[in-house]
Enzyme design. Structure first.
Site, PDB file in Angstrom:
ATOM      1  N   CYS A 187       0.828  -1.204   0.000  1.00 39.34           N
ATOM      2  CA  CYS A 187       0.000   0.000   0.000  1.00 39.34           C
ATOM      3  C   CYS A 187       0.865   1.257   0.000  1.00 39.34           C
ATOM      4  O   CYS A 187       1.700   1.451   0.884  1.00 39.34           O
ATOM      5  CB  CYS A 187      -0.930  -0.022   1.213  1.00 39.34           C
ATOM      6  SG  CYS A 187      -1.902   1.484   1.308  1.00 39.34           S
ATOM      7  N   ARG A 223      -0.020   4.543   2.979  1.00 40.41           N
ATOM      8  CA  ARG A 223      -0.041   4.194   4.396  1.00 40.41           C
ATOM      9  C   ARG A 223       0.237   5.345   5.347  1.00 40.41           C
ATOM     10  O   ARG A 223       0.163   5.163   6.555  1.00 40.41           O
ATOM     11  CB  ARG A 223       0.979   3.074   4.641  1.00 40.41           C
ATOM     12  CG  ARG A 223       0.447   1.723   4.307  1.00 40.41           C
ATOM     13  CD  ARG A 223       1.495   0.671   4.543  1.00 40.41           C
ATOM     14  NE  ARG A 223       2.462   0.590   3.466  1.00 40.41           N
ATOM     15  CZ  ARG A 223       3.593  -0.095   3.544  1.00 40.41           C
ATOM     16  NH1 ARG A 223       3.920  -0.705   4.668  1.00 40.41           N
ATOM     17  NH2 ARG A 223       4.420  -0.147   2.510  1.00 40.41           N
ATOM     18  N   TRP A 243      -9.107   5.622  -0.132  1.00 36.73           N
ATOM     19  CA  TRP A 243      -9.510   6.339  -1.333  1.00 36.73           C
ATOM     20  C   TRP A 243      -8.577   5.972  -2.465  1.00 36.73           C
ATOM     21  O   TRP A 243      -7.529   5.393  -2.253  1.00 36.73           O
ATOM     22  CB  TRP A 243      -9.557   7.842  -1.109  1.00 36.73           C
ATOM     23  CG  TRP A 243      -8.301   8.441  -0.547  1.00 36.73           C
ATOM     24  CD1 TRP A 243      -7.173   8.751  -1.227  1.00 36.73           C
ATOM     25  CD2 TRP A 243      -8.081   8.792   0.819  1.00 36.73           C
ATOM     26  NE1 TRP A 243      -6.248   9.276  -0.365  1.00 36.73           N
ATOM     27  CE2 TRP A 243      -6.784   9.319   0.898  1.00 36.73           C
ATOM     28  CE3 TRP A 243      -8.852   8.722   1.985  1.00 36.73           C
ATOM     29  CZ2 TRP A 243      -6.232   9.763   2.100  1.00 36.73           C
ATOM     30  CZ3 TRP A 243      -8.313   9.166   3.173  1.00 36.73           C
ATOM     31  CH2 TRP A 243      -7.015   9.689   3.220  1.00 36.73           C
ATOM     32  N   GLU A 277      -5.101   3.632 -10.257  1.00 36.55           N
ATOM     33  CA  GLU A 277      -5.845   2.382 -10.025  1.00 36.55           C
ATOM     34  C   GLU A 277      -7.087   2.366 -10.905  1.00 36.55           C
ATOM     35  O   GLU A 277      -7.397   1.367 -11.555  1.00 36.55           O
ATOM     36  CB  GLU A 277      -6.249   2.266  -8.555  1.00 36.55           C
ATOM     37  CG  GLU A 277      -5.061   2.157  -7.614  1.00 36.55           C
ATOM     38  CD  GLU A 277      -5.491   2.197  -6.158  1.00 36.55           C
ATOM     39  OE1 GLU A 277      -5.837   1.135  -5.635  1.00 36.55           O
ATOM     40  OE2 GLU A 277      -5.510   3.296  -5.561  1.00 36.55           O
TER      41      GLU A 277
END
Ligand SMILES: Cc1cc2nc3c(=O)[nH]c(=O)nc-3n(C[C@H](O)[C@H](O)[C@H](O)COP(=O)(O)OP(=O)(O)OC[C@H]3O[C@@H](n4cnc5c(N)ncnc54)[C@H](O)[C@@H]3O)c2cc1C
Ligand SMILES: NC(=O)c1ccc[n+]([C@@H]2O[C@H](COP(=O)([O-])OP(=O)(O)OC[C@H]3O[C@@H](n4cnc5c(N)ncnc54)[C@H](OP(=O)(O)O)[C@@H]3O)[C@@H](O)[C@H]2O)c1
Ligand SMILES: Cc1cc2nc3c(=O)[nH]c(=O)nc-3n(C[C@H](O)[C@H](O)[C@H](O)COP(=O)(O)O)c2cc1C
Length: 1327
Positions: A309, A312, A481, A486
């Site tokens: 991720c 973070r 979010w 992506e």
């Protein structure tokens, strides 16, 4: 990398008495001095590790870099360390050696880490030898220790073979990723791993990751391979599995202790009490209850520990929804709705996690079956295409099997499928009002909106397992979010919405070439659109640059706060502009730390059904606890993938075949593409136009198939010219043939009908062999109306053969006048068969299927295979741009200045002079002799006649897009999907029929077959099918009636034509060439054309009147209207550079067109006195027309040119002048100027120019030949050779318009001579 491999990290504890147990010395290094270990004191801490050796340089101490310090400063750092404290030394091994740590297995079965010091090249080996000879080893003791204990290095080498020194500490266990340079260095005697040194290559900053020492040994990397990029790195646990108490306790303890350590105000007593409580619960139930705060801490830490991720930095701001009291699927659903509402927050997105009850016995799991809360369904349509997001195809099937019914749109939100307490799943439709979606638009491209794309705002991962404190929460959906890329990937990835190509085309990018980087350009714009749309909607989203920056900040924070941050570089680096973000340059350490989020297998594959499902889809996926041998979906997929790999390998082994074509009006290209289709059945075939082909590759080819037409009078089509010349050059490299050096050969002369000449040439060429390894086949298109039938195809064949290539199949000939398609199909089948036999391939090819492919390429017509979409608001592509794209050349605009009728008003025919303004366009510059290519428009009357017959409901003026149903590979399988068929530019049906498609050429047999599919009358269908078979019936029909499409539609009233059929199958309207009739020096910025207006009646004059498309368009177009055009250089039809050479110009009728540009040029030159310094040579014009008062065009102009001295002689041949004998231009030449011609040809080095139709040109050629025989004393053969030589030397020039004079008669005669006509006639004879 080299430097890094020579680095090891050693941990030891400084002692009171002997410190680190080493003595150091200074070594001067440019810029600073290094601290080098001189001696390792026996029994001291360094000696105890077995890892430190004399000659090592100390690079860093406890994370502090000492290499840049002075010797005093560096040693002070070490001296300042308090006794009893752990010390971490980063050491660089001796120069010329590789020093690294390696895992060995001891005889006891234990693994240990040893230090390996291996000579790095000859100097190292020599040093080692010297050391040995001196009796000085780096670490003899350590080796002995190893030997004495019978320890065997894993590779069984090391000590014994003398080139490696290994030393071993006691009690070291190694694990980790061996591919990285740091692997065993991470493990020390006390199981404390050593720091991993990570460098940022952008700013050279280095950090040490210590946190990995807390990592679990769950790294999939081992055995010398790095599996970092695996999507799901760890195996899934089977249903029914649950953690044994011991494991729960071990992890619980770690977690509880860490949790208490995190509390600033905690005391050990409280922690221990809690720990005892946990132990009791676990003993009793196998699980325990985490307090809310513990759970919250665990959830946040899971996020913090998620190596993939990038966002973070927000980890501590996670909202926990504790849903552990839920017991039913409905309860889960309500919790999920609350979650969605809370985190959506009107677009101001917040991160949250909802935690459902943990796993107990593995049979009462809580599961969210959806991969994410919000996902769009995918429907496989009957035609095989997928509507929606293909990634969700399987899950959609599951939902449908459970009873859900979607609306069948591209963006149907899937229902929530939930199973509580191990019960069978239930589905729930999400209330629309809690789901926020954004329509994707683009800040610049208005058309983007028309793609009709939207996306949801909250990415909520719902199928991962939350592993916390020894407990496994199989349902713990969490959300954050989006980072823009992506969504960009969701839209562009090939296995997702896959809009890349569609967008590329709308952007006008060259999607045919990877090197145009069109995909990259599209991805940027799609991402811009995504960010723009979310922001416009006031919805939180982050671009990848900002995300990268925040992650770098997070790394810094984490380094400070806990000495490292597990990070998966593969995932952290964004999928676009990677190296423009700092994360790309940052080395990262990837490891697994709990609490964590773990992947789980799809719920429908692991669910233990309470009630055996009835639906076959659910049964198909249902988990079998007692499998006999059931192949799971993944296994099948793997098998398919494996098969695909094998297939790819097999394909790679296929014989490479290059199909080259050259074409003037597009037929050869379409035949080449059919050839490609059939050859692909057994060969690795590709197709290219000759002018795109790099001839230097020819020698390396295995199999070359050439499909080409012939133009001019035996010449190559324009796009085959260079290839033909290059082949000639290959055979006759410049300078190799003194007699001919510097001459431009005409390819037609190679295949000249003269057998004698050809044989001679072959003899000359036979010694060659440049194409000795090449095999080939040729199909030649042509028309028997021309004397040099299929000349260029034959020339290619001859040249290939003479260059040593092996012909695999006889040359095929396709006569335009009769049975061209049939001849091609027969040849293609034969050539394919011969090629298969020659290469011994294709045994497994279904020949019928392969042959059938000749009937239609991928874009052949079938009902339902194409569809037309009306695109609201999309503007039509500008005609010039559209034509440029369609014809792959730059088409520019000229405008009509004026039009003058040249024939007398009482003439039954028209010839007009059209004057065009070029507006200074560079592309329209020309020299006398060149051609202008004009793109006409079809008559409105014809277009309307077709529009009247297209299927009802078609708006002829709406801009449309045509899509074809294409099979595509997605993952392991094939799916069909609608892909834009960009044959034509964006336009309305009316524009397509008017500007881009040919509606007057008689429909091909194939087109008739397609039309037959849409005839509702069975009689009409049968008739069309009969014609569609080709053969003599078709040929006669075409020849007699030459029917246009509107006439066919009129003849078959039951036809209702789908617009997609017209758009996808009608041939492209081709440009028409006109010999430019002006000198650019006399008329700067203008192009003049002398246009014979074509009108004729079919059926031998009894049928309806047909008008030539372009000549009539030019004859009616208004002043100032745009004429799309380009210039074609006719380098074989230019005036000689030396203007003193005599010139004979022959041009009856419109053949006078280019000759006008010549005399105009001469007039200009004479006036300017620039005629190459010499007095201009004779310029004789022989013109022919019917009657002096009717069609003697340019009468005044030629008279003026005579007066100006530009024309020296003018002869007029009148063919229908009342009271005089019929005279043609060749008669004039033969009767009036034979001596002039002989002198010009033999003595004066003069030039002959012949322009007009091919029969006249041939007759004129034969007349000149006759003069050479009769007046020059040459034999017929010698005279023929002589003229061919003149052509080769660019002294005899022809500008051929085609079969224009007496078209019908010429064609009729030629076709009756045609072998295909004869064979077809015989075929049709009933006996
Ligand atoms: C290099 C070159 C230069 C040229 N220069 C000129 C020039 O300077 N001036 C000029 O006027 N033309 C010139 N042409 C010819 C020109 O390109 C066109 O072919 C001509 O104008 C006809 O085009 P169109 O669109 O009007 O007719 P199309 O619509 O193309 O119709 C012509 C077709 O109709 C058919 N046809 C014609 N007459 C008959 C008949 N009597 N019976 C049955 N079928 C028939 C034939 O199939 C013929 O091909 C040149 C051609 C070339 C290749
Ligand atoms: N229908 C129309 O309105 C119209 C108008 C112009 C052009 N066209 C078309 O365009 C074509 C060319 O027209 P154009 O004006 O350039 O020429 P054209 O006027 O048809 O012919 C020019 C001259 O060449 C003669 N000729 C015919 N065959 C010959 C041969 N084998 N060798 C030498 N000369 C020969 C013609 O004689 P003969 O014809 O007397 O034999 C005529 O005298 C025509 O055939 C026609 O298809 C049509
Ligand atoms: C101006 C012109 C000249 C031509 N010259 C020849 C020729 O010399 N020999 C021949 O066999 N065919 C000749 N043809 C016929 C073409 O080769 C034939 O139309 C072929 O099918 C065109 O194929 P393409 O569309 O691939 O160019 C000529 C056609 C035109 C229009």
């Amino acid at each position: 990398m080299e430097g890094q491999q020579n680095i090891i990290v050693v941990g030891l504890v400084k002692r009171e008495v002997d410190g680190l147990g080493v003595s150091a010395k200074r070594r001067e290094v440019p810029g600073h001095s290094a601290v080098v270990i001189e001696e390792v004191i026996r029994g001291g801490p360094a000696d105890h590790t077995g890892m430190v050796q004399p000659g090592d340089t100390i690079v860093a101490v406890n994370g502090q870099d000492i290499e840049g310090l002075s010797y005093q400063e560096a040693t002070k750092v070490i001296r300042d360390i308090e006794p009893g404290k752990p010390v971490e030394l980063v050491l660089r091994g001796p120069k010329w050696f590789h020093t690294y740590l390696e895992t060995v297995r001891l005889s006891t079965g234990e693994t240990k880490t040893v230090r390996v010091t291996r000579p790095n090249g000859p100097i190292g080996a020599l040093t080692l030898l010297i050391q040995r000879m001196r009796g000085n080893t780096f670490d003899k003791r350590a080796i002995r220790k190893l030997e004495n204990r019978g320890d065997i290095p894993l590779n069984n080498r090391g000590v014994t073979n003398g080139d490696v020194i290994k030393s071993i500490p006691s009690g070291t266990i190694a694990s980790g990723c061996p591919v990285t340079g740091h692997r065993a260095a991470t493990v020390g005697p006390s199981r404390t791993r050593r720091p991993v040194r990570l460098k940022n290559w952008l700013n050279e900053r280095r950090i040490n990751d210590n946190l990995h020492s807390k990592a679990n040994d769950l790294n999939p990397c081992n055995d010398g391979r790095c599996l970092g990029p695996l999507m799901r790195p760890r195996p899934f646990t089977a249903p029914g599995y649950f953690r044994p108490k011991e494991e729960v306790l071990e992890q619980a303890k770690k977690f509880i202790f860490e949790y208490y350590a995190s509390l600033k105000s905690s005391d050990a007593g409280e922690r221990d009490r809690r720990w005892r409580d946990v132990q009791v619960q676990v003993e009793e139930k196998g699980v325990y209850h985490l307090t809310y705060d513990e759970l919250l801490y665990g959830a946040k830490m899971s996020w913090r520990n998620a190596p993939r991720c990038i966002g973070r930095i927000q980890w501590s701001k996670l909202q926990l929804f504790d849903a552990r009291d839920v017991t039913t699927a409905r309860g889960m659903f309500e919790a999920i709705c609350r979650h969605i509402k809370w985190c959506t927050n009107g677009g101001n997105i917040r991160s949250a996690i909802t935690v459902f009850p943990p796993r107990t016995d593995g049979r009462h799991d809580y599961k969210v079956w959806n991969g994410q809360f919000l996902k769009y369904a995918a429907y496989q349509l009957p035609d095989g295409s997928i509507l929606g997001d293909p990634i969700n195809l399987e899950f959609t099937e599951v939902c449908q099997a459970l009873g859900w019914k979607g609306e069948g749109t591209r963006f149907d939100l899937l229902p929530m499928v939930l199973s509580a307490n191990g019960e069978d799943p239930e589905w729930f439709e999400l209330p629309r009002d809690i789901v926020m979606e954004v329509n994707i638009t683009h800040p610049k491209y208005d058309w983007f909106e028309e793609l009709g794309i939207k996306w949801y705002c909250v990415p909520a991962v719902s199928n991962m397992l939350f592993d916390c404190g020894g407990l496994e929460f199989s349902a713990a959906p969490f959300s954050g979010w989006y980072m823009g890329t992506e969504v960009g990937r969701d839209l562009c990835d090939e296995n997702r919405l896959n809009i890349t190509e569609a967008v590329g085309k709308r952007m006008g990018l060259d999607v045919a070439r990877n090197s145009s980087l069109w995909k990259d350009a599209v991805f940027v714009e799609v991402n811009i659109a995504v960010l723009h749309s979310f922001q416009r909607n006031n919805t939180t989203i982050m671009d990848h640059h900002t995300a990268s920056e925040t992650f770098m900040k997070h790394l810094e924070n984490e380094q400070r706060l806990r000495g490292g941050c597990p990070s998966d570089w593969v995932w952290i680096v964004p999928p676009m502009s990677a190296s423009l973000t700092e994360v790309f340059h940052q080395e990262m350490a990837n490891y697994h730390v709990r609490p964590s989020f773990e992947y789980q297998e799809d719920a429908w594959l692991l669910h233990l059904w309470r009630k055996k499902p009835e639906h076959p889809v659910l049964l198909k996926y249902a988990y079998d606890e007692n499998p006999k041998r059931k192949y799971r979906l993944k296994e099948v997929a793997l098998a398919v993938k494996f098969a695909a790999v094998l297939m790819k390998k097999a394909l790679n082994k296929r014989v490479k075949t290059t199909i080259l074509y050259a074409t003037e009006t597009g037929k050869s290209e379409s035949f080449a593409s059919s050839t490609l289709t059939i050859f692909k059945h057994a060969f690795d075939a590709k197709m290219m136009c000759m002018d795109e082909y790099d001839i230097t590759n020819l020698e390396k080819e295995e199999l070359v198939i050439v499909v080409t037409s012939t133009f001019g009078n035996g010449d190559p089509p324009d796009n085959g010219e260079a290839f033909g010349q290059a082949l000639l050059h290959m055979r006759h490299p410049p300078g190799s043939d003194k007699k001919r050096s510097g001459s431009v050969r005409r390819v037609s002369s190679i295949s000249k009908a003269s057998y004698r000449r050809q044989q001679k040439l072959l003899r000359q060429l036979r010694d060659g062999g440049a194409l000795g390894k090449v095999r080939y086949g040729v199909f030649a298109l042509g028309s028997r109306a021309y004397p040099h039938f299929c000349a260029f195809g034959h020339a290619i064949d001859t040249l290939f053969e003479s260059l040593g290539a092996e012909r695999i199949h006889p040359v095929g000939e396709g006569d335009e006048l009769c049975g061209q398609e049939e001849s091609f199909r027969a040849w293609a089948k034969g050539a394919f068969k011969s090629a298969c036999e020659r290469y011994d391939v294709g045994h497994d090819v279904n020949m019928e299927e392969a042959h059938a492919s000749l009937l239609g390429s991928d874009f052949s017509w079938a009902p339902g295979k194409f569809r037309v979409l009306q695109t609201k608001g999309l503007p039509e592509t500008d005609i010039l741009e559209g034509l440029s794209k369609l014809h792959r050349r730059t088409v520019v605009s000229s405008t009509v200045i004026s039009r003058t009728q040249l024939q007398a008003p009482e003439s039954s025919r028209q010839t007009c002079l059209v004057q065009l303004e070029t507006h200074g366009a560079q592309e329209l510059r020309y020299v006398p002799g060149d051609h202008v290519a004009v793109f006409p428009a079809n008559e409105d009357r014809l277009v309307q006649a077709i529009l009247d017959r297209v299927e009802k409901g078609t708006n002829p003026d709406a801009v449309i897009q045509i899509e074809a149903l294409q099979e595509k590979k997605i993952g392991a399988g094939l799916v069909k999907s609608w892909t834009p068929h960009d044959r034509l530019p964006a336009c309305s049906l009316r524009t397509a029929l008017s500007r881009y498609l040919d509606v007057t050429t008689p429909p091909s047999p194939q087109l008739l077959l397609y039309l037959a599919m849409h005839a509702t009358s069975s009689r009409e269908r049968a008739e069309l099918e009969a014609l569609g078979k080709g053969g003599l019936r078709y040929e006669d029909w075409k020849f007699e009636a030459a029917p246009t499409l509107p006439e066919v539609l009129q003849h078959y009233p039951s036809l209702q034509v789908p617009p997609a059929l017209l758009l996808s199958q009608l041939p492209v309207l081709q440009q028409r060439y006109y010999s430019i009739s002006s000198s650019p020096h006399m008329y700067p910025g203008q192009i003049h054309a002398t246009v014979a207006v074509v009108k004729y009646r079919t059926r031998g004059g009894q049928g309806p009147e047909h008008s030539g498309v372009c000549s009539n368009w030019l004859n009616t177009i208004k002043s100032n209207e745009s004429v799309p055009c380009f210039i074609r250089t006719a380098k074989n039809f230019h005036l000689p550079e030396n203007s003193s050479l005599p010139v004979l110009m022959v041009g009856p009728g419109t053949g006078i067109a280019p000759l006008r540009s010549f005399w105009q040029q001469r007039q200009v030159d004479i006036k300017a006195g620039t005629a190459s310094g010499h007095p201009p040579g004779d310029m004789t014009l022989v013109f022919g027309c019917r009657q002096s008062r009717v069609d003697h065009i340019y009468k005044e102009e030629t008279a003026q040119a005579m007066r100006d001295g530009a024309l020296t002689d003018l002869y007029i041949a009148l063919s229908r002048e009342p009271g005089t004998t019929k005279t043609y231009v060749q008669d004039i030449i033969r009767q009036h100027i034979p001596k002039k011609v002989l002198d010009l040809v033999l003595k004066d080095g003069g030039h002959i120019y012949v322009c007009g139709d091919v029969t006249m040109a041939t007759d004129v050629g034969e007349t000149v030949q006759r003069i050479l025989v009769e007046h020059g004393g040459m034999s017929v053969a010698r005279a023929e050779d002589f003229i061919n030589n003149m052509k080769d030397n660019n002294r005899y020039h022809e500008d051929i318009f085609g079969v224009t004079l007496k078209t019908h008669e010429v064609e009729d005669a030629a076709r009756k001579r045609s072998p295909s006509f004869i064979s077809l006639s015989e075929e049709n004879t009933s006996l």
